[in-house]
Design a protein around this motif. Sequence first.
Motif, PDB file in Angstrom:
ATOM      1  N   ASP A 117       1.087  -1.223  -0.005  1.00 29.25           N
ATOM      2  CA  ASP A 117      -0.007   0.013   0.064  1.00 29.25           C
ATOM      3  C   ASP A 117       1.047   1.235  -0.070  1.00 29.25           C
ATOM      4  N   ILE A 118       0.688   1.895  -0.900  1.00 29.88           N
ATOM      5  CA  ILE A 118       1.561   3.220  -1.037  1.00 29.88           C
ATOM      6  C   ILE A 118       0.712   4.587  -1.297  1.00 29.88           C
ATOM      7  N   MET A 119       1.231   5.414  -1.236  1.00 35.88           N
ATOM      8  CA  MET A 119       0.478   6.735  -1.603  1.00 35.88           C
ATOM      9  C   MET A 119       1.293   7.285  -2.988  1.00 35.88           C
ATOM     10  N   GLN A 120       0.768   7.717  -3.947  1.00 33.43           N
ATOM     11  CA  GLN A 120       1.073   8.018  -5.425  1.00 33.43           C
ATOM     12  C   GLN A 120       0.409   9.359  -5.589  1.00 33.43           C
ATOM     13  N   VAL A 121       1.236  10.275  -6.111  1.00 35.02           N
ATOM     14  CA  VAL A 121       0.978  11.386  -6.853  1.00 35.02           C
ATOM     15  C   VAL A 121       0.667  11.447  -8.233  1.00 35.02           C
ATOM     16  N   PRO A 122      -0.504  11.340  -8.817  1.00 36.50           N
ATOM     17  CA  PRO A 122      -0.778  11.300 -10.291  1.00 36.50           C
ATOM     18  C   PRO A 122       0.151  12.491 -11.032  1.00 36.50           C
ATOM     19  N   PRO A 123       0.488  12.255 -12.365  1.00 37.41           N
ATOM     20  CA  PRO A 123       1.257  13.225 -13.286  1.00 37.41           C
ATOM     21  C   PRO A 123       0.496  14.545 -13.337  1.00 37.41           C
ATOM     22  N   LYS A 124       1.184  15.569 -13.407  1.00 37.95           N
ATOM     23  CA  LYS A 124       0.309  16.884 -13.840  1.00 37.95           C
ATOM     24  C   LYS A 124      -0.214  16.870 -15.189  1.00 37.95           C
ATOM     25  N   PHE A 125       0.261  16.177 -15.911  1.00 40.01           N
ATOM     26  CA  PHE A 125      -0.181  15.893 -17.368  1.00 40.01           C
ATOM     27  C   PHE A 125      -1.243  14.355 -17.087  1.00 40.01           C
ATOM     28  N   GLU A 171       8.680  -4.531 -14.684  1.00 33.48           N
ATOM     29  CA  GLU A 171       7.280  -5.337 -14.707  1.00 33.48           C
ATOM     30  C   GLU A 171       6.751  -4.893 -13.305  1.00 33.48           C
ATOM     31  N   MET A 172       5.489  -4.457 -13.324  1.00 33.39           N
ATOM     32  CA  MET A 172       4.844  -3.979 -12.342  1.00 33.39           C
ATOM     33  C   MET A 172       3.349  -4.672 -12.394  1.00 33.39           C
ATOM     34  N   THR A 173       2.831  -5.247 -11.314  1.00 35.16           N
ATOM     35  CA  THR A 173       1.528  -5.817 -11.066  1.00 35.16           C
ATOM     36  C   THR A 173       0.961  -4.598 -10.020  1.00 35.16           C
ATOM     37  N   CYS A 174      -0.437  -3.967 -10.394  1.00 29.59           N
ATOM     38  CA  CYS A 174      -0.873  -3.019  -9.296  1.00 29.59           C
ATOM     39  C   CYS A 174      -2.462  -3.187  -9.411  1.00 29.59           C
ATOM     40  N   GLY A 175      -3.021  -2.493  -8.541  1.00 27.88           N
ATOM     41  CA  GLY A 175      -4.408  -2.164  -8.534  1.00 27.88           C
ATOM     42  C   GLY A 175      -4.889  -1.067  -9.374  1.00 27.88           C
ATOM     43  N   LYS A 176      -6.258  -0.707  -8.941  1.00 22.95           N
ATOM     44  CA  LYS A 176      -6.459   0.433  -9.756  1.00 22.95           C
ATOM     45  C   LYS A 176      -6.281   1.733  -9.526  1.00 22.95           C
ATOM     46  N   GLY A 177      -5.993   2.524 -10.460  1.00 21.45           N
ATOM     47  CA  GLY A 177      -5.702   3.795 -10.336  1.00 21.45           C
ATOM     48  C   GLY A 177      -4.292   4.278 -10.467  1.00 21.45           C
ATOM     49  N   GLY A 178      -3.213   3.220 -10.660  1.00 24.32           N
ATOM     50  CA  GLY A 178      -1.871   3.395 -10.884  1.00 24.32           C
ATOM     51  C   GLY A 178      -1.348   4.077 -12.042  1.00 24.32           C
ATOM     52  N   TYR A 179      -0.578   5.120 -11.690  1.00 26.36           N
ATOM     53  CA  TYR A 179       0.204   5.587 -12.900  1.00 26.36           C
ATOM     54  C   TYR A 179       1.463   5.229 -13.236  1.00 26.36           C
ATOM     55  N   VAL A 180       1.870   4.588 -14.075  1.00 27.91           N
ATOM     56  CA  VAL A 180       3.125   4.034 -14.495  1.00 27.91           C
ATOM     57  C   VAL A 180       4.032   5.148 -14.520  1.00 27.91           C
ATOM     58  N   ARG A 181       3.676   6.263 -15.235  1.00 30.39           N
ATOM     59  CA  ARG A 181       4.552   7.448 -15.386  1.00 30.39           C
ATOM     60  C   ARG A 181       4.951   8.020 -13.928  1.00 30.39           C
ATOM     61  N   ALA A 182       3.893   7.955 -13.092  1.00 27.20           N
ATOM     62  CA  ALA A 182       4.345   8.384 -11.584  1.00 27.20           C
ATOM     63  C   ALA A 182       5.494   7.682 -11.118  1.00 27.20           C
TER      64      ALA A 182
END
Length: 303
Positions: A117-125, A171-182
Amino acid sequence: MGRKRKGRDISGWLVVDKPAGMTSTAVVNKVKWAFNANKAGHAGTLDPDATGVLAVALGEATKTVPFITDALKAYRFSVRLGQATNTDDSEGEVIAQSDARPTDEQIKEALSGFLGDIMQVPPKFSAVKIDGQRAYKLARADEEFEIEARPLWVEELVMDDRPDADHVVLEMTCGKGGYVRAVARDLGEALGCYGHVEWLRRVWSGPFDADEDGVSIERINELARTPELDALLRPIEEGLIDLPEVKATDAGAVRLRNGNPGMVIAHDVEFGEECWASYNGKPLAVGILQGAELHPNRVFNLD
């Protein structure tokens, strides 16, 4: 009285292997046209330059979109080390650079901080809304704004390849709402060298796999408006694979079709659990099991 939608009443999933340079909306519109369908939607936006699984739902399958959107997804992507861009990908303007290059061990160690469980800030774009406005529109207008961090579940994040000092493939496996760019941006910051996504592929999304199930845009164009394209449509229930199935009784099916609680036969399903009911081999409804009845919140009109 509402105006009837144009097109066919056709339902199911098409797993598109999205090409780079095409928006998710354009893919949905192409699929909708190719099937002459009256309704279509997708389960999880991909950036225009990204490739891979874009699951497109037609007709009644659109009612199962949230279940695919919420499912785990896997990505393979390359991070360009040593540069930060304003879009966090290779399309943006380089805004910071560094000569520092981490070792493989340093990268692997840093990746462990992005698990769970992490906290992620989405990209501004991005399409995140800020006071009713899309963030990318504000960013293009050079307006100052902040985006709040959002929770994200990351099940796996591993280094797959290190082609050279400037690049690492993850390679990443993640849940809903993840931004790879972030992830690329934040990894670069954690390593003290900056970073951005150079290319990105969604390998799978829920039950749908790009290599095994994916249909190319070229194939869709080739088979448009033909029975051969219809044959590529996957059943609605594939969007319900993470939910347990119960079977409606004859009387229960009548009630469920009308949106009322109906009797079902359930095995290994707990009281209060969300599940889906089938009848004569077809999906009938999604709802909450209460005793011997399913209380529907989605009903499929497949007759």
